[in-house]
Design an enzyme around this catalytic site. Structure first.
Site, PDB file in Angstrom:
ATOM      1  CG  ASP A 153      46.637 -14.702 -30.655  1.00 11.50           C
ATOM      2  OD1 ASP A 153      46.147 -15.418 -29.774  1.00 11.50           O
ATOM      3  OD2 ASP A 153      47.488 -15.107 -31.464  1.00 11.50           O
ATOM      4  CG  HIS A 193      47.567 -18.324 -28.572  1.00 12.18           C
ATOM      5  ND1 HIS A 193      47.664 -17.522 -29.686  1.00 12.18           N
ATOM      6  CD2 HIS A 193      48.472 -19.320 -28.748  1.00 12.18           C
ATOM      7  CE1 HIS A 193      48.573 -18.020 -30.497  1.00 12.18           C
ATOM      8  NE2 HIS A 193      49.075 -19.112 -29.960  1.00 12.18           N
ATOM      9  CB  SER A 383      51.942 -19.410 -31.099  1.00 14.42           C
ATOM     10  OG  SER A 383      50.811 -19.720 -31.824  1.00 14.42           O
TER      11      SER A 383
END
Lengths: 452, 66
Positions: A153, A193, A383
């Protein structure tokens, strides 16, 4: 297809259905209809007949003053059932007039408005912990100890994740990997994220050891701060293959969570071109994904945020947005539901491009968790659902390494034990359903008993 | 990398050296590299022993939904 069947049985039976002091069942009303699976859990409902208020009224018109008659000779009864999708037209035309059937109507799913991007959190991560039955997983010794979980990520900020979890966490520095040109150390990247994904993975597998792979931070001319190229993922997966191969075969396990993908065909060759990625199992990334799964890794990919109800503004595929490795047959493609069990409106629907039956399963998203995007912002998108499911897989791997339960067997276990939602059986909204820990634990116990 | 460059008739300017030579499927001796569009066209025209070029699309996080 779910249907409502309107019947006009004998007046005595209509009277019984209409009488609130009596209990009539579907079996009382009908002993079966050809091509219809009747829903016996549905209590028959009496429906009044609209009758013209004036004796000279038109008996066929609903556009006049009406009275609604529940008299046994007037009223009808409605049952619920299901007709095979490939027989809908013929059943809808043949059933009326037979066995008291008056008409057959569609019984569409009615939903409250679905959770969309921008909506506030629905519940928090402790709700997810409860729904995943983490206490039961821990009681079974399934806490992620000794299991390696790679987060490909934007990089992890371990201090933030540990602070939000209220407990320690482990970053495996030696086996983490950074793309060429990316500055920073594993576990010390900016909160973003990737930290959300790490947090969400650790809900079900608190003792898992995380490998930090900031594949979305690769720098290149024209790129934004938070995107990468698929070739970076190719290199990352090649590294993960060395990680996997270095483990002893008997205890091998590597879970990889991938909450990213391609929003647009703009950067790809068109489907049918030999160099295409989205629809092409021969693309090197799709090959390396298959090879890594075959070698014993559990690969999970987010289904994407291009659900028809409220797609992400970047979605540019005209249809079938679950593309490339996100639709690979050897990965688990994870859709999103909120903690009420409803699909979030942005969760991409199938069919997938490499494999039709995508998504495979759903897991929880859109809850207050890592606060990686601010105090009020939920952990959202597929996600978040993907690492939630990956954490569950890592928990299972605590006692079930790939030599004992292959990645293919584990995928089958998750699909078969899933809590079926939406249409009966597999559907393109929920896949096989929502991950169901009670079913998983039961299946693992049975498997262990058989092996003993 | 040097061996791959020689075999394909490429120079160091044609490839992304930082990216390197990536083992795609070690069991089958398959490797990948990132090359310039010009180098890809040259390889295709000269008929070297390789597969591709393959698309290298942009990838982005699936969240939060915008």
């Amino acid at each position: 297809m779910r249907v409502l069947i309107q019947l006009r049985p004998s007046p005595d039976l209509v009277a019984a259905v209409a009488d609130p002091t009596m209990v009539a069942t579907t079996s009382d009303v009908s002993d079966g209809l050809p091509g219809v699976v009747l829903d016996h859990s549905f209590t028959p409902v009496a429906v009044p007949r609209p009758v013209p208020a004036s004796p000279s009224g038109d008996p066929l018109s609903l556009n006049q003053p009406l009275v609604y008659s529940m008299a046994p000779d007037d009223a009808s009864v409605v049952l619920r059932g299901e007709v095979s999708d490939d027989e809908v037209n013929i059943r809808m035309s043949l059933l009326p007039g037979r066995r008291d059937v008056v008409a057959v109507y569609a019984d569409p799913v009615i939903e409250t408005s679905l959770t969309c991007g921008g909506n506030p959190p629905v519940g928090d991560w402790h709700d997810v912990e409860r729904l995943l039955r983490v206490s039961e997983l821990l009681a079974e010794g399934l806490d992620g100890s000794g299991v390696t979980l790679a987060v490909t990520d934007t990089g992890i900020n371990a201090a933030h994740v540990a602070r939000r979890l209220g407990r320690g966490m482990t970053i495996d520095q030696d086996r983490s990997w950074t793309p060429s040109g990316v500055a920073g150390s594993p576990g010390e990247f900016a909160v973003d994220h990737g930290s959300m994904c790490a947090f969400d993975a650790l809900i079900a597998a608190p003792q898992a050891s995380l490998i930090d792979i900031p594949v979305l931070l690769s720098e290149r001319p024209g790129g934004s701060a938070l995107d990468g190229l698929l070739s970076d993922a190719v290199a990352a997966f090649a590294h993960l293959r060395t990680v996997l191969d270095a483990q002893p075969a008997a205890t091998r396990s590597l879970v990889v969570t991938n909450s990213w993908g391609s929003f647009s065909p703009r950067w790809d060759f068109a489907p049918g071109h030999p160099g295409n990625y989205s629809d092409n199992p021969a693309h090197p990334f799709n090959l390396i994904v298959g090879s890594l799964a075959e070698a014993g890794a559990d690969l999970l990919f987010a289904a994407g945020n291009c659900g028809r109800d409220c797609p992400d503004g970047r979605c540019a595929y005209p249809d079938r947005p679950i593309s490339g490795a996100n639709s690979h047959p050897k990965v688990l493609s994870v859709g999103g539901v909120d903690i009420t069990g409803e699909r979030v409106g942005y969760s991409s629907q199938g069919p997938g491009r490499l494999t039709e039956r995508k998504p495979d399963i759903c897991a929880y998203t859109h809850f207050a968790g890592s606060r990686a995007f601010g105090e009020e912002s939920p952990d959202s998108g597929t996600s978040a659902a993907c690492p939630v499911a990956a954490g569950l897989v890592a928990a299972i791997r605590t006692q079930w390494p790939a030599a004992r339960l292959s990645p293919g067997q584990l995928r089958t276990l998750l699909r078969r034990s899933a809590d079926d939602r939406g249409e009966l059986g597999y559907d393109y909204d929920y896949g096989y359903g929502i991950v169901d820990v009670a079913g998983i634990i039961g299946a693992l116990r049975s498997r262990a008993d058989r092996a003993a | 990398m040097d061996l791959a460059l020689r075999k394909l008739g490429l120079t160091k300017q044609d490839v992304d050296l930082g990216y390197g030579l990536i083992p795609l499927d070690p069991d089958k001796g398959s490797y990948g590299m990132r090359v310039t569009p010009e180098a890809a066209a040259k390889l295709a025209a000269e008929g070297h022993d390789f597969e591709g070029p393959w698309s290298d699309p942009r990838i982005e996080p699936f969240g939060p939904p915008r």
